[in-house]
Design an enzyme around this catalytic site. Structure first.
Site, mmCIF file in Angstrom:
data_model
loop_
_atom_site.group_PDB
_atom_site.id
_atom_site.type_symbol
_atom_site.label_atom_id
_atom_site.label_comp_id
_atom_site.label_asym_id
_atom_site.label_seq_id
_atom_site.Cartn_x
_atom_site.Cartn_y
_atom_site.Cartn_z
ATOM 1 N N ASP A 1 -1.090 -19.562 1.706
ATOM 2 C CA ASP A 1 -1.043 -18.173 1.253
ATOM 3 C C ASP A 1 -0.743 -18.290 -0.251
ATOM 4 O OD1 ASP A 1 -0.938 -15.281 2.594
ATOM 5 O OD2 ASP A 1 0.575 -15.261 1.033
ATOM 6 N N LYS B 1 4.085 -15.969 10.231
ATOM 7 C CA LYS B 1 4.017 -16.164 8.783
ATOM 8 C C LYS B 1 5.263 -16.894 8.342
ATOM 9 C CE LYS B 1 1.227 -14.937 5.384
ATOM 10 N NZ LYS B 1 -0.215 -14.572 5.441
ATOM 11 N N THR C 1 -11.647 -16.230 2.628
ATOM 12 C CA THR C 1 -10.983 -14.927 2.485
ATOM 13 C C THR C 1 -11.739 -14.056 1.482
ATOM 14 O OG1 THR C 1 -8.923 -16.125 2.865
ATOM 15 C CG2 THR C 1 -8.736 -13.816 2.260
HETATM 16 N N1 GLU Z 1 -2.605 -16.441 4.565
HETATM 17 C C1 GLU Z 1 -3.884 -16.034 5.083
HETATM 18 C C2 GLU Z 1 -3.792 -14.631 5.636
HETATM 19 O O1 GLU Z 1 -3.080 -13.813 5.097
HETATM 20 C C3 GLU Z 1 -4.490 -17.064 6.022
HETATM 21 C C4 GLU Z 1 -3.677 -17.445 7.197
HETATM 22 C C5 GLU Z 1 -4.258 -18.609 8.010
HETATM 23 O O2 GLU Z 1 -5.340 -19.089 7.691
HETATM 24 O O3 GLU Z 1 -3.598 -18.992 8.969
HETATM 25 O O4 GLU Z 1 -4.448 -14.252 6.569
#
Ligand code: GLU
Length: 448
Positions: free
Chosen positions: A168, A128, A212
């Site tokens: 994100d 992250k 998501t």
């Molecule tokens: N930020 C998103 C998460 O919390 C997606 C991360 C991604 O697609 O790499 O899973």
């Protein structure tokens, strides 16, 4: 030493070595404390050094991000990338641009990502990143210069086989575009698979934007189905009004439910006739305005700058805003009003005390690691399409997403049943199922 004592000792060491990182401690505590039954069956993972390795990121990057604002003033932000675990694949996880970002936040998100990504079964490690840069109120040109400066440092650590960021909070298609452009310029490579969440016209995947939110609703749908229930005719509250929330609303409506409340950092909105999605998208995505603009345009809708949307009676709650937004008193209020299921669209939006309230009341609770895995899963599908220089249709991609969410749901339940004789314990199920996959790969790859 008993397994429980060993876990406690590892957790104490995590706290000692990472002082002040409250959210990371919280995320680590939740995972570690649900691992006891897994370590009892697999004592090799209770050997000294194993959990300690799991809790220590493989690499942590902190860097200066200088940029020039529209007035010609030099600004300095801090950039982060925590490459937490690559046992299952290249580091994978989003970038968050928000003033609250610090190392502890990025570490909590990276740690969660390890298990979430493992649960998808798709060969992606956990990472992250982000910055304390606040895109709110910044011009497109300022956002572009910031993204270019951020990537000028980060590019050397990325690659389709190394580390693959995405969006994100505060990072959407616009930011991904600027980041990709700078990566391409510096490396002189059109490496489509180095970032996900790209627009569909140049390497992005259909259904990634929706994934998501849709995925969280699919997960909640599966939870409800275990009790013979569905979204049909149900009242739903969705906190937030960003990318996750908007597409959660869309899918709830498609399944016959009615979303009656949503929120942003300025307050919350109640619309008993059901949120008008076109208006919500116009206010939040096109105008980038506050939710009060929705209430001004829609008769019957009420905006409140104070209070919480969790006092609005509902059957299902989908917290899709940010960490620790749903507290004990919110959970108590939801339970009092008869909530049946809660699925986390955001990462760790419910405090441990709130989760306890849901557990005691027998409310179905889907933790973010499982319930919001649809976003990163579809990112992995984007990587597959990039690697094959292929583009799937929306329907193809969405049906893969739906299957993945169903599989994640089943895996949580069977694991919880096997390890705790309680299929409804999705927290334990998600943590143990994700952990076992990562642990097996880490063991096979030796002490690295
Ligand atoms: N930020 C998103 C998460 O919390 C997606 C991360 C991604 O697609 O790499 O899973």
């Amino acid at each position: 030493m008993s397994i429980r004592a060993h876990i406690d000792a590892v957790y104490d060491e995590v706290r000692r070595r990472n002082p002040g990182e409250a959210e990371f401690h919280q995320a680590a505590a939740e995972v570690l404390h649900s691992l006891t039954p897994a370590l009892e069956r697999h004592p090799e993972y209770a050997e000294p050094g194993f959990l300690e390795r799991l809790c220590e990121p493989e690499r942590q990057l902190i860097f200066r991000v200088p940029w020039v604002d529209d007035q010609g003033v030099v600004r300095v932000n801090r950039g982060f990338r925590v490459e937490f675990n690559s046992a299952l694949g290249p580091y994978k996880g989003g970038l968050r641009f928000h003033p609250s970002v610090n190392l502890g936040i990025v570490k909590f998100l990276g740690f969660e990502q390890i298990f979430k990504n493992a649960l998808t079964g798709l060969g992606i490690g956990g990472g992250k990143g982000g910055s304390d840069f606040d895109p709110k109120g910044r011009s497109d040109a300022e956002v572009m210069r910031f993204c270019q400066s951020f990537m000028t440092e980060l590019y050397r650590h990325l690659g389709e086989h190394t580390d693959v960021p995405a969006g994100d909070i505060g990072v959407g298609a616009r930011e991904i575009g600027y980041l990709f452009g700078q990566y391409k310029r510096i490396t002189n490579r059109y490496e489509a698979g180095v970032l996900t969440g790209k627009p569909v016209g140049w390497g992005g995947s259909h259904a990634r934007t929706e994934a998501t939110g849709y995925g969280a609703v699919y997960f909640a749908q599966e939870m409800l189905a275990t009790r013979g229930e569905s979204f049909d005719g149900r009242r739903v509250v969705v906190s937030g009004s960003g990318n996750v929330a908007v597409y959660a609303v869309e899918k709830v409506h498609a399944l016959g439910g009615r979303v009656v409340a949503c929120s942003d950092s300025s307050g919350y909105l109640v619309d008993d006739n059901g949120i008008d999605l076109d208006l919500l998208k116009d206010v939040k995505e096109v105008r980038r305005a506050r939710l009060s603009a929705y209430a001004e345009a829609r008769p019957g809708a009420v905006f409140s700058a104070r209070g919480t949307l969790y006092d609005v009676p509902c059957d299902v709650a989908l917290p899709c805003a940010t960490q620790n937004e749903l507290r004990r008193e919110d959970a108590v209020s939801l339970v009092k009003n008869g909530v049946r299921a809660v699925a986390e669209g955001a990462n760790m939006p419910c405090t441990p005390e709130a989760v306890e309230v849901f557990r005691d009341a027998g409310v179905l609770f889907g933790p973010g690691k499982a319930a919001n895995a649809g976003g990163v899963a579809t990112s992995a599908l984007e990587m597959q399409q990039n690697a094959a220089r292929d583009t799937w249709t929306f329907d193809q991609t969405e049906s893969r997403l739906a299957t993945i969410m169903r599989t994640v749901h089943t895996e949580c339940r069977t694991t919880a049943d096997t390890y705790a004789a309680d299929p409804d314990d999705y927290v334990l199920g998600a943590n143990v199922a994700g952990f076992l996959r990562v642990a097996e790969a880490m063991t096979a790859q030796g002490v690295i």
